[in-house]
Design an enzyme around this catalytic site. Structure first.
Site, mmCIF file in Angstrom:
data_model
loop_
_atom_site.group_PDB
_atom_site.id
_atom_site.type_symbol
_atom_site.label_atom_id
_atom_site.label_comp_id
_atom_site.label_asym_id
_atom_site.label_seq_id
_atom_site.Cartn_x
_atom_site.Cartn_y
_atom_site.Cartn_z
ATOM 1 N N HIS A 48 0.866 -1.192 0.000
ATOM 2 C CA HIS A 48 0.000 0.000 0.000
ATOM 3 C C HIS A 48 0.899 1.237 0.000
ATOM 4 O O HIS A 48 2.019 1.204 0.515
ATOM 5 C CB HIS A 48 -0.861 -0.059 1.262
ATOM 6 C CG HIS A 48 -1.878 1.011 1.394
ATOM 7 N ND1 HIS A 48 -1.565 2.294 1.790
ATOM 8 C CD2 HIS A 48 -3.212 0.997 1.198
ATOM 9 C CE1 HIS A 48 -2.674 3.003 1.840
ATOM 10 N NE2 HIS A 48 -3.674 2.265 1.476
ATOM 11 N N CYS A 69 -4.872 2.696 -3.480
ATOM 12 C CA CYS A 69 -3.563 3.139 -2.960
ATOM 13 C C CYS A 69 -2.465 2.113 -3.234
ATOM 14 O O CYS A 69 -1.583 1.884 -2.394
ATOM 15 C CB CYS A 69 -3.628 3.433 -1.470
ATOM 16 S SG CYS A 69 -4.881 4.607 -1.016
ATOM 17 N N GLN A 107 -5.145 -4.754 7.223
ATOM 18 C CA GLN A 107 -6.199 -5.660 6.746
ATOM 19 C C GLN A 107 -6.149 -7.030 7.418
ATOM 20 O O GLN A 107 -6.788 -7.968 6.967
ATOM 21 C CB GLN A 107 -6.073 -5.836 5.214
ATOM 22 C CG GLN A 107 -6.220 -4.558 4.428
ATOM 23 C CD GLN A 107 -7.613 -3.933 4.493
ATOM 24 O OE1 GLN A 107 -8.558 -4.539 4.982
ATOM 25 N NE2 GLN A 107 -7.719 -2.695 4.041
ATOM 26 N N LYS A 118 -10.628 0.417 10.765
ATOM 27 C CA LYS A 118 -10.818 -0.796 9.972
ATOM 28 C C LYS A 118 -11.172 -2.000 10.842
ATOM 29 O O LYS A 118 -11.377 -3.102 10.342
ATOM 30 C CB LYS A 118 -9.551 -1.104 9.165
ATOM 31 C CG LYS A 118 -9.213 -0.042 8.134
ATOM 32 C CD LYS A 118 -7.986 -0.438 7.366
ATOM 33 C CE LYS A 118 -7.443 0.710 6.541
ATOM 34 N NZ LYS A 118 -8.259 1.074 5.385
ATOM 35 N N ASP A 168 2.613 -4.414 7.997
ATOM 36 C CA ASP A 168 1.436 -3.570 7.839
ATOM 37 C C ASP A 168 0.210 -4.458 8.032
ATOM 38 O O ASP A 168 -0.132 -5.253 7.158
ATOM 39 C CB ASP A 168 1.470 -2.957 6.431
ATOM 40 C CG ASP A 168 0.144 -2.307 6.039
ATOM 41 O OD1 ASP A 168 0.108 -1.683 4.973
ATOM 42 O OD2 ASP A 168 -0.864 -2.444 6.787
HETATM 43 C C1 LIG Z 1 -2.948 -2.570 3.588
HETATM 44 C C2 LIG Z 1 -3.200 -1.161 4.013
HETATM 45 N N1 LIG Z 1 -2.190 -0.465 4.593
HETATM 46 C C3 LIG Z 1 -2.368 0.809 4.997
HETATM 47 C C4 LIG Z 1 -3.585 1.449 4.838
HETATM 48 C C5 LIG Z 1 -3.726 2.869 5.332
HETATM 49 O O1 LIG Z 1 -4.637 2.900 6.401
HETATM 50 P P1 LIG Z 1 -5.026 4.353 7.010
HETATM 51 O O2 LIG Z 1 -5.978 4.070 8.142
HETATM 52 O O3 LIG Z 1 -5.687 5.099 5.861
HETATM 53 O O4 LIG Z 1 -3.731 4.979 7.417
HETATM 54 C C6 LIG Z 1 -4.656 0.757 4.240
HETATM 55 C C7 LIG Z 1 -5.983 1.431 4.011
HETATM 56 N N2 LIG Z 1 -6.529 1.066 2.727
HETATM 57 C C8 LIG Z 1 -7.774 1.663 2.335
HETATM 58 C C9 LIG Z 1 -7.583 3.075 1.888
HETATM 59 S S1 LIG Z 1 -6.633 3.172 0.422
HETATM 60 C C10 LIG Z 1 -8.396 0.806 1.212
HETATM 61 O O5 LIG Z 1 -9.477 1.179 0.748
HETATM 62 O O6 LIG Z 1 -7.803 -0.245 0.881
HETATM 63 C C11 LIG Z 1 -4.464 -0.561 3.836
HETATM 64 O O7 LIG Z 1 -5.466 -1.265 3.262
#
Ligand SMILES: Cc1ncc(COP(=O)(O)O)c(CN[C@@H](CS)C(=O)O)c1O
Length: 411
Positions: free
Chosen positions: A126, A369, A206, A229, A203
């Site tokens: 990501h 992203c 998910q 999430k 990371d």
């Molecule tokens: C694997 C992974 N790693 C980092 C992030 C960022 O999370 P934040 O809470 O925005 O900082 C995400 C968030 N992906 C959202 C927004 S692009 C998606 O629709 O897939 C993610 O999926």
């Protein structure tokens, strides 16, 4: 059969009763972007602001004491939630996963990386990880390497073995891909990194919401996730870090709360994790995240994972029956996250998503992203349906109906 009583659980989420458009029932399939928030979490926020809102870190008055204890205990709870035995000292609250990545990239990377060092990423990272490490590498003269992703959306581990070596300083890898659903072998990658005295950042954005995570079993040096999430509020994320690493790291944000002593010449730092939480922290969000962790544990993350698999495999099967559909990521039967990304031949992802919206189905279309991954896959965008504890197989029928309708309109 699903292990969850979904109809009962849905009562915790009033938004799921929403209708969209002209009275069409909402089918919320955008959980990888953000999950919905149960009443129990909203009530934790309300209770805080109605009964003990105050700034933290031990003001003398009672409200500050109560807020401080609740905020500190939330750190212990989230540490426990991801298997960290060091409790609050190993759990920094950030704004989100992205800020957690930046914290380590600046507070560890700027000091530890230099010419000749390598940061090993994967092609499925990501932007929160990929862009962060790419830019820190530019600032420090380090190089970035990318572990290849194969045609089934899985990491090429032979390539990983070639890349991770004596020059590797950091391996940063997504636990579960937000596009492919791939579950990466993070423990194996941690072993590879540690063989070369490199660090590993996982990371877990998910993963933490959907499956049991044990950072010590993985042997992650750093592990990040987002509250929004995992049925929690926006504005709070968690960064797990091994205590000895966080102790060695200098803060990268300065100000109140993170200091111990300040004079006109210099300053010393507060204990962990406060050293990394400058200024007034994410108090109500952290307390609400504690409630989210309790909510998920009461259901059981292994049962949530099983339920997601139950819905995901059905969506995968039903979409596969539609001619012209291409589904990305590991095939059915392999361990995958609760999402299906796909394209419909002849229909742009954005057109498909707007038709699906007409059918009440909330999904995501775009690059999620992960632009480099989409470039590698040679697709401008993808459509992603992502599921959670409150989704049903019956809801999948609305998705299928919408895709069929788009096919009749566009293809
Ligand atoms: C694997 C992974 N790693 C980092 C992030 C960022 O999370 P934040 O809470 O925005 O900082 C995400 C968030 N992906 C959202 C927004 S692009 C998606 O629709 O897939 C993610 O999926």
């Amino acid at each position: 059969e699903s292990p969850l009583d979904v109809q009962r659980l849905r009562e915790d989420f009033p938004v799921l009763e929403r209708e969209v458009g002209e009275g069409t029932p909402l089918v919320y399939f955008d959980n990888a972007a953000t999950t919905q928030t149960p009443k129990q979490v909203v009530e934790a926020i309300t209770e805080y602001y109605y009964e003990y809102n105050s700034n933290v870190h031990r003001g003398i008055h009672q409200l500050s004491q109560e807020a401080s204890v609740a905020y500190e205990e939330a750190h212990d709870r989230l540490a426990e939630f991801v298997g960290a035995s060091g409790e609050r000292e190993e759990m920094v609250f950030t704004k989100n996963t992205t800020e957690a990545e930046n914290l380590v990239a600046y507070a560890w990377g700027l000091n530890e990386l230099g010419e000749g060092d390598e940061v090993v990423l994967t092609e499925m990272e990501h932007h929160a990880s990929l862009v962060t490490w790419q830019q820190i590498a530019k600032k420090t003269g380090a190089d970035v390497r990318y572990i290849r992703v194969d045609d089934e959306g899985k990491l090429d581990m032979e390539h990983a073995k070639e890349l991770v070596g004596p020059d590797t300083a950091m391996v940063s890898v997504v636990h579960v891909s937000n596009v492919l659903g791939t579950v990466n072998p993070v423990s194996e990658l941690a072993d590879m990194a540690h063989e070369h005295d490199a660090r590993i950042f996982v990371d877990g954005a998910q993963a933490v919401p959907n499956r049991p995570v044990d950072v010590e079993a993985i042997d992650a040096d750093f592990y990040a996730f987002s509250g929004h999430k995992m049925a929690g509020p926006t504005g709070v994320g968690g960064l797990y870090g091994k205590k000895h690493l966080l102790e060695e790291m200098e803060p990268y944000q300065y100000g109140g709360e993170m200091i111990r002593k300040v004079d006109f010449e210099d300053a010393t730092w507060n204990d962990l994790p406060w050293k990394f939480e400058a200024g007034t922290p994410v108090i109500s969000q952290g307390i609400a995240l504690h409630a989210a962790a309790d909510y998920l544990d009461e259901i059981g993350l292994d049962r949530i994972s099983e339920h997601e698999e139950y819905v995901t495999e059905y969506a995968y099967e039903r979409l596969s029956e539609i001619e012209g559909i291409e589904i990305y990521g590991p095939p059915l039967g392999e361990d995958r996250g609760g999402l299906v990304s796909f394209n419909l031949d002849g229909v742009h992802a954005h057109d498909l998503s707007s038709i699906l919206n007409d059918y009440g189905v909330a999904i995501r279309a775009g690059d999620h992203c992960t632009q480099p991954l989409h470039q590698k896959m040679d697709i401008p965008a993808s459509v992603r349906a992502s599921f959670y504890l409150y989704n049903t197989r019956a809801e999948v029928e609305a998705l299928v109906e919408g895709v069929e309708a788009a096919k009749n309109i566009f293809a």
